[in-house]
Design an enzyme around this catalytic site. Sequence first.
Site, PDB file in Angstrom:
ATOM      1  N   LYS A  47       0.836  -1.218   0.000  1.00 24.02           N
ATOM      2  CA  LYS A  47       0.000   0.000   0.000  1.00 24.02           C
ATOM      3  C   LYS A  47       0.864   1.259   0.000  1.00 24.02           C
ATOM      4  O   LYS A  47       0.372   2.365  -0.114  1.00 24.02           O
ATOM      5  CB  LYS A  47      -0.881   0.025   1.264  1.00 24.02           C
ATOM      6  CG  LYS A  47      -2.085  -0.892   1.209  1.00 24.02           C
ATOM      7  CD  LYS A  47      -2.684  -1.168   2.578  1.00 24.02           C
ATOM      8  CE  LYS A  47      -3.343  -0.047   3.258  1.00 24.02           C
ATOM      9  NZ  LYS A  47      -4.035  -0.464   4.512  1.00 24.02           N
ATOM     10  N   LYS A  49       2.442   2.247   2.634  1.00 16.09           N
ATOM     11  CA  LYS A  49       2.145   2.874   3.922  1.00 16.09           C
ATOM     12  C   LYS A  49       3.193   2.426   4.959  1.00 16.09           C
ATOM     13  O   LYS A  49       3.335   1.255   5.236  1.00 16.09           O
ATOM     14  CB  LYS A  49       0.748   2.445   4.377  1.00 16.09           C
ATOM     15  CG  LYS A  49       0.098   3.431   5.317  1.00 16.09           C
ATOM     16  CD  LYS A  49      -1.416   3.284   5.349  1.00 16.09           C
ATOM     17  CE  LYS A  49      -1.988   4.430   6.161  1.00 16.09           C
ATOM     18  NZ  LYS A  49      -3.436   4.391   6.264  1.00 16.09           N
TER      19      LYS A  49
HETATM   20  N1  C2G Z   1     -10.651   6.631   9.598  1.00 17.48           N
HETATM   21  C1  C2G Z   1     -11.642   7.524  10.013  1.00 17.48           C
HETATM   22  N2  C2G Z   1     -11.280   8.710  10.545  1.00 17.48           N
HETATM   23  C2  C2G Z   1      -9.962   9.035  10.682  1.00 17.48           C
HETATM   24  C3  C2G Z   1      -8.962   8.130  10.276  1.00 17.48           C
HETATM   25  C4  C2G Z   1      -9.333   6.916   9.728  1.00 17.48           C
HETATM   26  O1  C2G Z   1     -12.845   7.235   9.894  1.00 17.48           O
HETATM   27  N3  C2G Z   1      -9.639  10.251  11.222  1.00 17.48           N
HETATM   28  C5  C2G Z   1     -11.081   5.361   9.011  1.00 17.48           C
HETATM   29  C6  C2G Z   1     -10.633   5.202   7.560  1.00 17.48           C
HETATM   30  O2  C2G Z   1     -11.550   5.843   6.700  1.00 17.48           O
HETATM   31  C7  C2G Z   1     -10.654   3.680   7.399  1.00 17.48           C
HETATM   32  C8  C2G Z   1     -10.300   3.178   8.821  1.00 17.48           C
HETATM   33  O3  C2G Z   1     -10.489   4.294   9.714  1.00 17.48           O
HETATM   34  O4  C2G Z   1     -11.957   3.245   7.059  1.00 17.48           O
HETATM   35  C9  C2G Z   1      -8.872   2.707   8.912  1.00 17.48           C
HETATM   36  O5  C2G Z   1      -8.047   3.758   8.451  1.00 17.48           O
HETATM   37  P1  C2G Z   1      -6.509   3.414   8.120  1.00 17.48           P
HETATM   38  O6  C2G Z   1      -5.917   2.691   9.258  1.00 17.48           O
HETATM   39  O7  C2G Z   1      -5.866   4.666   7.591  1.00 17.48           O
HETATM   40  O8  C2G Z   1      -6.660   2.341   6.956  1.00 17.48           O
HETATM   41  P2  C2G Z   1      -6.417   2.541   5.385  1.00 17.48           P
HETATM   42  O9  C2G Z   1      -4.983   2.840   5.143  1.00 17.48           O
HETATM   43  O10 C2G Z   1      -7.447   3.470   4.929  1.00 17.48           O
HETATM   44  O11 C2G Z   1      -6.630   1.053   4.860  1.00 17.48           O
HETATM   45  O12 C2G Z   1      -8.344  -2.235   1.913  1.00 17.48           O
HETATM   46  C10 C2G Z   1      -8.597  -1.008   2.564  1.00 17.48           C
HETATM   47  C11 C2G Z   1      -7.374  -0.493   3.279  1.00 17.48           C
HETATM   48  O13 C2G Z   1      -6.724  -1.502   4.024  1.00 17.48           O
HETATM   49  C12 C2G Z   1      -7.775   0.657   4.194  1.00 17.48           C
END
Ligand code: C2G
Length: 155
Positions: A47, A49
């Site tokens: 990703k 990340k």
């Molecule tokens: N999230 C949120 N509010 C934030 C930060 C994150 O609602 N301030 C939500 C994101 O929208 C996501 C979840 O928390 O639905 C997890 O966020 P991340 O850990 O950043 O995951 P991400 O990198 O978006 O991975 O296949 C999909 C991916 O694995 C999603």
Amino acid sequence: MAKFKRAITYGTFDMFHVGHLELLKRIKNHAEEIVVAVSTDDFNTIKGKKTIIPYAQRAQIVEAIRYVDRVIPEHSWEQKLEDIRKYQIDALIMGDDWEGKFDFLKPYCEVIYLPRTKDISSTELKETLKAISCVNVRELNHALEILTRIKENLE
Ligand code: C2G
């Protein structure tokens, strides 16, 4: 009464924070059970990340959240349909930064995007920590200069 029996959501959940918590809480309003697929360290590399907390600890923290019923590893972008079938998922629910990205799964389950929690993210937390450490380094260097001058004056 929650609308769905079982929902799934996917994420890295690095440096678990209130944005993650609020999302899981809101998903719980929609579903009786929640499966969370936590991105493995290898998948985060795919990703692009960088994470601070290793997968095992990120999964352990998510598993301890009272809204969560099950944690599975997220190894790839392609596993979602298999997960939906394997875990009999009624709804895939994500934060709306993913709006539209998983609509291709609509023939197999409900796909819902919930509003993200504003002003918090793992990235912002890391930036804040970096800024704090930079300030500390500057202050330490300044203190060292003063101490060095005092030492020279004493000699
Ligand atoms: N999230 C949120 N509010 C934030 C930060 C994150 O609602 N301030 C939500 C994101 O929208 C996501 C979840 O928390 O639905 C997890 O966020 P991340 O850990 O950043 O995951 P991400 O990198 O978006 O991975 O296949 C999909 C991916 O694995 C999603």
